[in-house]
Design an enzyme around this catalytic site. Structure first.
Site, short mmCIF file in Angstrom:
data_model
loop_
_atom_site.label_atom_id
_atom_site.label_comp_id
_atom_site.label_asym_id
_atom_site.label_seq_id
_atom_site.Cartn_x
_atom_site.Cartn_y
_atom_site.Cartn_z
N ASP A 117 26.66 84.10 80.52
CA ASP A 117 25.07 83.72 80.05
C ASP A 117 24.22 83.59 81.14
O ASP A 117 24.63 83.05 82.32
CB ASP A 117 25.28 82.58 79.11
CG ASP A 117 25.84 83.04 77.88
OD1 ASP A 117 26.36 84.08 77.74
OD2 ASP A 117 25.87 82.04 76.96
N ASP A 118 23.04 83.54 81.05
CA ASP A 118 21.95 83.00 81.58
C ASP A 118 21.27 83.77 82.73
O ASP A 118 20.79 83.21 83.65
CB ASP A 118 22.00 81.37 81.86
CG ASP A 118 22.24 80.81 80.79
OD1 ASP A 118 21.75 81.18 79.51
OD2 ASP A 118 22.35 79.39 80.88
N HIS A 150 20.77 87.69 74.82
CA HIS A 150 20.80 86.21 75.01
C HIS A 150 19.67 85.51 74.62
O HIS A 150 19.27 84.29 74.93
CB HIS A 150 21.46 85.65 76.09
CG HIS A 150 21.80 83.91 76.24
ND1 HIS A 150 22.33 83.62 75.05
CD2 HIS A 150 22.09 83.00 77.05
CE1 HIS A 150 22.55 82.24 75.31
NE2 HIS A 150 22.49 82.00 76.57
N HIS A 190 15.18 81.65 75.33
CA HIS A 190 16.34 80.54 75.19
C HIS A 190 16.06 79.36 74.60
O HIS A 190 16.11 78.24 74.88
CB HIS A 190 16.93 80.23 76.52
CG HIS A 190 18.59 79.75 76.38
ND1 HIS A 190 18.64 78.48 76.46
CD2 HIS A 190 19.66 80.45 76.69
CE1 HIS A 190 20.11 78.16 76.54
NE2 HIS A 190 20.69 79.34 76.68
N HIS A 204 28.65 81.04 82.68
CA HIS A 204 27.36 80.98 83.08
C HIS A 204 27.07 81.44 84.53
O HIS A 204 27.82 81.20 85.44
CB HIS A 204 26.75 79.63 82.89
CG HIS A 204 26.78 79.36 81.63
ND1 HIS A 204 27.99 78.64 81.00
CD2 HIS A 204 25.65 79.32 80.52
CE1 HIS A 204 27.41 78.37 79.52
NE2 HIS A 204 26.36 78.72 79.40
#
Length: 208
Positions: free
Chosen positions: A10-11, A65, A69, A156
């Site tokens: 993620d991210d 995603h 966020h 991440h």
């Protein structure tokens, strides 16, 4: 019998000054494995588009995603759609491929989100790798302890997360030695014969 496991991150993408995603790609390339990257749309810039393209060209898949966020369970249907659609379009503009999966920020979900977003929701087995105090050794040990066929790791590649790069570098050869094959999220569903369209209300952590 074959065993499959999936690294998901993620991210990303990252800024040019601390490109953890690019360093993770170096590790994947070194070990000849692929992974799935769940991107935050508004982090995409002209400078880091090439990192996304590199991942895609390596055989990794690029997934959604959200755009900013947020905690999406607090949003209206229109706001949910905006978060989803803007991120989807940003990825399509780079890869030419529509994301097949969605990872909700903070794994914060409700019925409205499931009703509004037309793709499966992916969670995963986390090792608290967003917490700086959790060392690379601890991340490695937790990944090893949780490994099983069909598992989706939730990791991440945000700025400053070198410890996860180090942990993944260590875990890949160990899991290969145990007989695991590393696959992307879409490939996991395909290999397990699971219809990803049967997704309403499900938050996938493993596929079996």
């Amino acid at each position: 019998m074959a065993k499959y496991i999936s690294l998901t991150f993620d991210d990303g993408p990252c800024n040019a000054s601390d490109d953890v995603m690019n360093r993770m790609l170096d590790i994947l390339e070194k070990h000849n494995v692929v992974a799935s990257f769940y991107l935050i749309g508004n982090k995409i810039s002209e400078e880091n588009k090439k990192v996304i393209k590199r991942a895609f060209d390596m055989g990794c898949d690029i997934q959604n995603h959200s755009w900013t966020h947020p905690g999406m369970s607090k949003l209206s249907k229109e706001e949910i759609l905006e978060e989803y659609n803007k991120c989807d379009q940003a990825i399509i503009d780079i890869t030419g491929v529509k994301p097949e999966f969605f990872r909700p920020p903070f794994i914060d979900v409700n019925d409205l989100m499931h009703e509004t977003i037309p793709t499966p929701f992916i969670c995963g087995y986390g090792v608290e790798d967003w917490v700086p105090a959790v060392s690379a050794d601890e991340r490695y040990e937790r990944m090893l302890a949780g490994a099983k066929d069909g598992l989706l790791y939730l990791l991440h590649v945000m700025e400053g997360n070198q410890a996860t790069v180090d942990a993944v570098d260590r875990i890949i050869p160990v899991l290969k030695e145990q007989g695991y094959e590393f696959v992307t999220t879409p490939k996991m569903f395909e290999l397990k014969g699971v219809d990803k369209k049967a997704h309403t209300g499900i938050l996938w952590t493993e596929v079996k």
